[in-house]
Design a protein around this motif. Structure first.
Motif, short mmCIF file in Angstrom:
data_model
loop_
_atom_site.label_atom_id
_atom_site.label_comp_id
_atom_site.label_asym_id
_atom_site.label_seq_id
_atom_site.Cartn_x
_atom_site.Cartn_y
_atom_site.Cartn_z
N GLN A 38 22.50 51.43 31.69
CA GLN A 38 22.01 51.51 32.88
C GLN A 38 21.52 52.80 33.49
O GLN A 38 22.10 53.78 33.14
N GLY A 39 20.25 52.85 33.85
CA GLY A 39 19.53 54.14 34.31
C GLY A 39 19.05 54.71 33.03
O GLY A 39 18.34 55.86 33.16
N ASN A 40 19.20 54.54 31.66
CA ASN A 40 18.72 54.84 30.64
C ASN A 40 17.69 54.16 29.78
O ASN A 40 16.53 54.35 29.66
N GLU A 41 18.34 53.02 29.10
CA GLU A 41 17.40 52.22 28.49
C GLU A 41 18.12 50.86 28.31
O GLU A 41 18.99 50.71 28.42
N ILE A 42 17.08 49.92 27.93
CA ILE A 42 17.31 48.49 27.20
C ILE A 42 16.97 48.25 25.81
O ILE A 42 15.61 48.68 25.64
N ARG A 43 17.76 47.95 24.87
CA ARG A 43 17.25 47.60 23.84
C ARG A 43 17.42 46.07 23.47
O ARG A 43 18.48 45.63 23.56
#
Length: 530
Positions: free
Chosen positions: A213-218
């Protein structure tokens, strides 16, 4: 308006700085799992830099476009829109309207969810029971309020029965809220073992790897996909709120795609050696909303006066660079129910002053306008509105919030004015008007202005059950005209989506709904050029 020049000049100044805002394309970055990777995007993964994080992975809970952009690539629906916004069967192989109250769907056989569960009629029924259960209070349940019963006729046949004729049902079934979730995942969510807000199990061409959360989704390719497999093995969606950073990342080859490019920066993106500007007309609209429950915005004359004080033509040219069209009302020409005869509110600052005086505000008043901090264009809209309203005696202060907190504030009515937009993802007037203006949908269900008009309610209700398309369109036109005149919102523009994409990318589909369909994306290394 003379003051708008300072914003346009400011945008131009920002573009000059962008050449120095990129990072080293070969820099080593540490992943959330402690692994490292080079900063350059390429090969078998597609990397996006997006301005906002998602709110939730649960398609039945979300009301924001960023969340839908992710969930649409994990989940699938019975029906979906193609690139031409035509409805196509997906998890339903076929369907028919048996009579005015009955719709029958043949469910596709041989489809499994990411967790190994089988898709069948019972799985579909379970999804809609969860969506429509009043105890669950799902924000988009109102889209299916005329659905009386969902029945599994046999292992692969589902029947929808409505209480009245419900013309937009098939269009609504293409909405992300109607995505089909694994029944086992629904059970795990209900038991508290694995919440769907942070986990996912659909049937789509990609499955969830991780959401930091707040960084990236893979996302990774679904190796057991029932249709044509995805062309890339992994998709990474990085959260990068700063536009200049996103542009620098695209220029240096760190990402393949960036969203929310301001029109003033469109030339920089289009002039990149290995990337280009990508624009897409959209079905939605941008607006400035009023909380009609609070003074002085509970007075339609005050709302009309504020609408008369703001020149949307200037907004379109100055802030959107002409990418789009001025909005007369909420319905665009690409939406069913649009009428060329609809009359908007014209720019008339002197008339605005007179109307404010008649409403008892000859000396003006003070108010606040709220916007989300990751959308530069909406921030600039608030700033331009501030200048325009100062000319008619209204002192407007600007407040900015993180996206999730901003949505909470609008849902809960903790606003006076706010800047937001709406994507009419079903391409049907019902979805533009009913969630936003029906009095039973206040708050998180869509009506963030808390607008209430009995005549509008009656027209929207009648339109939902009208099976004749001409008659239905006429009802929507009547409702839209009333809404425009009462001005719970200032309808500003039907803006185009402005994005940037690497020349090496093929098969990227940006739908008019705002959704990114990544199922056909591939990377042509010969075109990369980095």
């Amino acid at each position: 308006m003379a003051n708008l020049k300072r914003y346009v000049a400011g945008f131009a100044g920002a573009t000059v700085l962008l050449a120095g805002c990129s990072s080293d394309p070969g820099a080593v970055e540490e992943g959330s799992d402690g692994s490292t990777s080079t900063g350059s995007a390429g090969g078998d993964q597609f990397v996006l830099a997006l301005s906002s994080d998602i709110v939730s992975l649960d398609p039945q809970e979300t009301t924001d476009v960023p969340s839908s952009q992710v969930s649409t690539n994990i989940y699938e629906n019975l029906l979906e829109h193609d690139n031409n916004m035509e409805l196509q069967p997906v998890l339903a192989e076929s369907y028919e309207m048996v009579d005015d109250l009955t719709w029958e769907f043949q469910i596709r056989e041989g489809v499994t969810f990411h967790d190994g569960e089988e898709l069948n009629a019972d799985a579909v029924v379970k999804n809609f029971e969860r969506l429509l259960d009043p105890d669950n209070a799902k924000p988009r349940a109102n889209m299916f309020e005329l659905v009386e019963e969902i029945t599994a006729i046999d292992e692969y046949t589902v029947e929808f029965t409505t209480s009245e004729p419900f013309a937009p049902l098939d269009a609504h079934l293409a909405h992300s809220a109607a995505a089909i979730i694994s029944p086992a995942a629904i059970d795990a969510d209900e038991n508290g073992d694995a919440l769907l807000s942070v986990n996912a199990a659909g049937t789509g061409s990609f499955e969830l790897d991780e959401w930091v959360q707040g960084n990236e989704i893979r996302l990774s390719k679904n190796e057991n996909y029932w249709g044509e497999e995805a062309q890339v093995s992994q998709v990474t969606m990085r959260v990068v709120p700063e536009q200049s950073t996103r542009i620098g990342m695209l220029d240096q080859g760190e990402v393949h795609f960036i969203d929310q490019v301001e029109s003033a920066n469109s030339g920089i993106v289009d002039d990149m050696q290995n990337a280009s500007l990508l624009t897409q007309e959209q079905l939605g609209f941008e607006y400035i909303g009023f909380n009609t429950d609070v003074e002085p915005f509970d007075d339609p004359d005050v709302r009309r006066a504020i609408a008369m004080a703001i020149d949307s033509e200037v907004l379109l040219e100055g802030l959107y660079g002409g990418f789009g069209s001025v909005a007369t009302g909420p319905l665009s020409e690409y939406t069913f129910g649009y009428s060329e005869d609809t009359q908007g509110i014209e720019y008339d600052p002197e008339g605005a002053k007179e109307l404010l005086a008649e409403a008892g505000y000859e000396d003006g008043f003070s108010a606040s306008i709220l916007t989300n901090d990751a959308n530069p264009t909406r921030i600039h809209i608030a700033e331009v509105a501030q200048d325009y309203l100062q000319e008619v005696g209204v002192d407007l202060s600007i407040e900015m919030m993180e996206w999730g907190a901003f949505l909470d504030a609008t849902d809960q009515g903790n606003t006076e004015m706010f800047v937001l937009g709406w994507s009419t993802v079903t391409a049907d007037a019902d979805y533009a008007l009913h969630p936003n203006f029906y009095s039973g949908n206040h708050g998180s269900q869509g009506n963030s202005t808390f607008y209430d008009n009995e005549e509008v309610d009656a027209l929207l209700t009648e339109a939902r059950s009208e099976s004749d398309n001409d008659a239905r369109a006429d009802l929507y036109a009547q409702a839209e005209q009333i809404i425009i005149e009462e001005a719970p919102m200032i309808f500003t523009v039907h803006n185009d989506y402005i994005t940037g994409i690497a020349d090496s990318v093929e098969g990227f589909n940006h739908l008019a709904t705002g959704i990114y369909d990544l199922s056909e994306v591939s990377i042509n290394e010969e075109e990369a050029g980095y």
